[in-house]
Scaffold this active site. Structure first.
Site, PDB file in Angstrom:
ATOM      1  CB  ALA A   1      -0.890  -0.013   1.236  1.00 51.31           C
TER       2      ALA A   1
ATOM      3  CD  GLU B   1       1.576  -5.689   5.620  1.00 49.78           C
ATOM      4  OE1 GLU B   1       2.362  -6.609   5.934  1.00 49.78           O
ATOM      5  OE2 GLU B   1       0.860  -5.722   4.595  1.00 49.78           O
TER       6      GLU B   1
ATOM      7  N   GLY C   1       0.630  -4.989   0.745  1.00 54.64           N
ATOM      8  CA  GLY C   1      -0.547  -5.062  -0.123  1.00 54.64           C
ATOM      9  C   GLY C   1      -0.262  -5.746  -1.451  1.00 54.64           C
TER      10      GLY C   1
ATOM     11  CD  GLU D   1      -2.456  -7.400   2.715  1.00 54.12           C
ATOM     12  OE1 GLU D   1      -2.028  -6.269   2.403  1.00 54.12           O
ATOM     13  OE2 GLU D   1      -3.212  -7.597   3.681  1.00 54.12           O
TER      14      GLU D   1
HETATM   15  N1  COA Z   1       4.594   3.186  -0.583  1.00 51.72           N
HETATM   16  C1  COA Z   1       4.968   4.343  -1.145  1.00 51.72           C
HETATM   17  N2  COA Z   1       6.113   4.496  -1.834  1.00 51.72           N
HETATM   18  C2  COA Z   1       6.887   3.405  -1.970  1.00 51.72           C
HETATM   19  C3  COA Z   1       6.559   2.164  -1.418  1.00 51.72           C
HETATM   20  C4  COA Z   1       5.353   2.076  -0.693  1.00 51.72           C
HETATM   21  N3  COA Z   1       4.926   0.919  -0.158  1.00 51.72           N
HETATM   22  N4  COA Z   1       7.547   1.295  -1.697  1.00 51.72           N
HETATM   23  C5  COA Z   1       8.455   1.964  -2.430  1.00 51.72           C
HETATM   24  N5  COA Z   1       8.070   3.244  -2.584  1.00 51.72           N
HETATM   25  C6  COA Z   1       8.756   4.315  -3.306  1.00 51.72           C
HETATM   26  C7  COA Z   1       9.932   4.849  -2.522  1.00 51.72           C
HETATM   27  O1  COA Z   1       9.505   5.812  -1.565  1.00 51.72           O
HETATM   28  C8  COA Z   1      10.763   5.459  -3.637  1.00 51.72           C
HETATM   29  O2  COA Z   1      10.187   6.692  -4.016  1.00 51.72           O
HETATM   30  P1  COA Z   1      11.134   7.967  -4.282  1.00 51.72           P
HETATM   31  O3  COA Z   1      12.027   7.559  -5.425  1.00 51.72           O
HETATM   32  O4  COA Z   1      10.184   9.067  -4.643  1.00 51.72           O
HETATM   33  O5  COA Z   1      11.916   8.190  -3.023  1.00 51.72           O
HETATM   34  C9  COA Z   1      10.544   4.497  -4.778  1.00 51.72           C
HETATM   35  O6  COA Z   1       9.327   3.805  -4.497  1.00 51.72           O
HETATM   36  C10 COA Z   1      11.652   3.462  -4.928  1.00 51.72           C
HETATM   37  O7  COA Z   1      11.774   2.790  -3.683  1.00 51.72           O
HETATM   38  P2  COA Z   1      13.162   2.647  -2.902  1.00 51.72           P
HETATM   39  O8  COA Z   1      12.854   2.398  -1.459  1.00 51.72           O
HETATM   40  O9  COA Z   1      14.047   3.791  -3.225  1.00 51.72           O
HETATM   41  O10 COA Z   1      13.745   1.343  -3.585  1.00 51.72           O
HETATM   42  P3  COA Z   1      14.784   0.295  -2.954  1.00 51.72           P
HETATM   43  O11 COA Z   1      15.185  -0.588  -4.060  1.00 51.72           O
HETATM   44  O12 COA Z   1      15.839   1.006  -2.206  1.00 51.72           O
HETATM   45  O13 COA Z   1      13.920  -0.550  -1.884  1.00 51.72           O
HETATM   46  C11 COA Z   1      12.000  -1.785  -1.107  1.00 51.72           C
HETATM   47  C12 COA Z   1      12.878  -1.369  -2.323  1.00 51.72           C
HETATM   48  C13 COA Z   1      10.803  -2.548  -1.664  1.00 51.72           C
HETATM   49  C14 COA Z   1      12.803  -2.673  -0.191  1.00 51.72           C
HETATM   50  C15 COA Z   1      11.543  -0.526  -0.373  1.00 51.72           C
HETATM   51  O14 COA Z   1      11.001   0.387  -1.307  1.00 51.72           O
HETATM   52  C16 COA Z   1      10.511  -0.780   0.678  1.00 51.72           C
HETATM   53  O15 COA Z   1      10.830  -1.285   1.743  1.00 51.72           O
HETATM   54  N6  COA Z   1       9.240  -0.392   0.414  1.00 51.72           N
HETATM   55  C17 COA Z   1       8.175  -0.490   1.389  1.00 51.72           C
HETATM   56  C18 COA Z   1       7.718  -1.912   1.531  1.00 51.72           C
HETATM   57  C19 COA Z   1       6.618  -2.006   2.574  1.00 51.72           C
HETATM   58  O16 COA Z   1       6.846  -1.773   3.752  1.00 51.72           O
HETATM   59  N7  COA Z   1       5.419  -2.354   2.121  1.00 51.72           N
HETATM   60  C20 COA Z   1       4.281  -2.505   2.977  1.00 51.72           C
HETATM   61  C21 COA Z   1       3.507  -1.271   3.070  1.00 51.72           C
HETATM   62  S1  COA Z   1       2.137  -1.470   4.175  1.00 51.72           S
END
Ligand code: COA
Length: 261
Positions: free
Chosen positions: A66, A135, A112, A115
């Protein structure tokens, strides 16, 4: 075809493909995307496609969860429950479609995103995919069905491990857990999924849809009621021109020609 902003929808030869299209944000599911998915599922419910493929744009993510940037709008328990209920309703709409739904997991499927894959019928993962329910690392729990669908799919102990640690796992571990059904080289993911979808789209249409009905509707019901679901679904498939064609083709030693009637 409806002009969507956050997803791309294409349909050909009985197969619909929905591509989550916010690659810069790793296809994070924001409210706009959920609304468009909901509209696309409504359109599919009245359409002719037999198989639906869901995948993510770009090489990196199916969906990274999400959209965390929208979480500040959740300012009360009621708002949180409403947030979860909206996503749940849309994912349940997906699970209830007549089409067999294949998740083509091309990268991160987290929160999400995992999910969403769980609400699909079959999960095919690229060998580079990473899955998880992180989460807990944000101080919340899955709200789009993850705590329930993951538990039903892989069992309570294994689900508890993933949910409480928030660990990300690779495709081969996900396969060992039964979280994904097949792992393929990343470069051939869409070709593999496409050929499976094409094969399913050639199957007897009523039987295909009724198999889905029996599996999805029977799941979680006591065995006697689940068997009643199967008997009803069997009846619908049996009361068809295709059932007669299937038997006639077998006895006539020829390939059947399905009419979907
Ligand atoms: N919601 C909003 N934005 C998200 C996102 C999310 N769940 N996951 C990634 N993004 C965005 C990042 O903020 C970033 O945006 P920006 O370039 O404007 O800063 C972009 O997507 C790229 O992500 P980034 O974190 O830079 O990539 P990465 O390769 O370093 O890491 C992940 C990848 C997937 C490990 C990391 O993005 C992450 O942990 N995301 C969240 C996962 C999560 O907790 N999901 C559950 C949500 S309830």
């Amino acid at each position: 075809m409806t002009d969507y902003q956050t997803i791309h929808v294409s349909e050909a030869d009985g197969i619909c493909t929905i591509t989550l299209s916010r690659p810069d944000k790793l296809n994070a599911l924001n409210q706009a995307m959920l609304g468009e998915l909901s509209a696309a599922f409504d359109a599919l419910a009245g359409g002719d496609s037999r198989v639906l493929i869901i995948t993510g744009a770009g090489a990196k993510a199916f969906a990274a969860g999400a959209d965390i940037s929208e979480f500040s709008a959740i300012d009360s328990a009621a708002a949180g429950s409403q947030f979860a209920a909206r996503g749940q309703a849309i994912f349940s709409k997906l699970a209830a479609l007549n089409q067999v739904v294949i998740a083509a997991i091309n990268g991160f499927a987290l929160g999400g995103g995992c999910e969403l894959a769980l609400a699909c019928d079959i999960r095919i993962a690229a060998d580079s995919a990473m899955l998880g329910q992180p989460e807990i690392n944000l101080g919340i729990i899955p709200g789009y069905g993850g705590s329930q669908r993951l538990t039903r799919l892989i069992g309570p102990g294994r689900a508890m491990l993933l949910l409480t640690t928030g660990d990300r796992i690779g495709a081969s571990e996900a396969y060992a857990l039964g979280l994904v059904d097949r792992v393929v080289p990343a470069a051939s993911l869409m070709a593999e999924v496409g050929s499976l979808a094409a094969r399913l789209a050639q199957q007897a249409p009523i039987a295909l849809a009724q198999i889905k009905r029996a599996v999805v509707d029977g799941l979680g019901q006591p065995l006697d009621r689940a068997l009643a679901v199967e008997a009803e679904a069997f009846g619908r498939a049996a009361d068809s021109t295709d059932r007669r064609e299937g038997a006639a083709a077998f006895l006539g030693k020829r390939q059947p020609t399905w009419q979907g009637k």
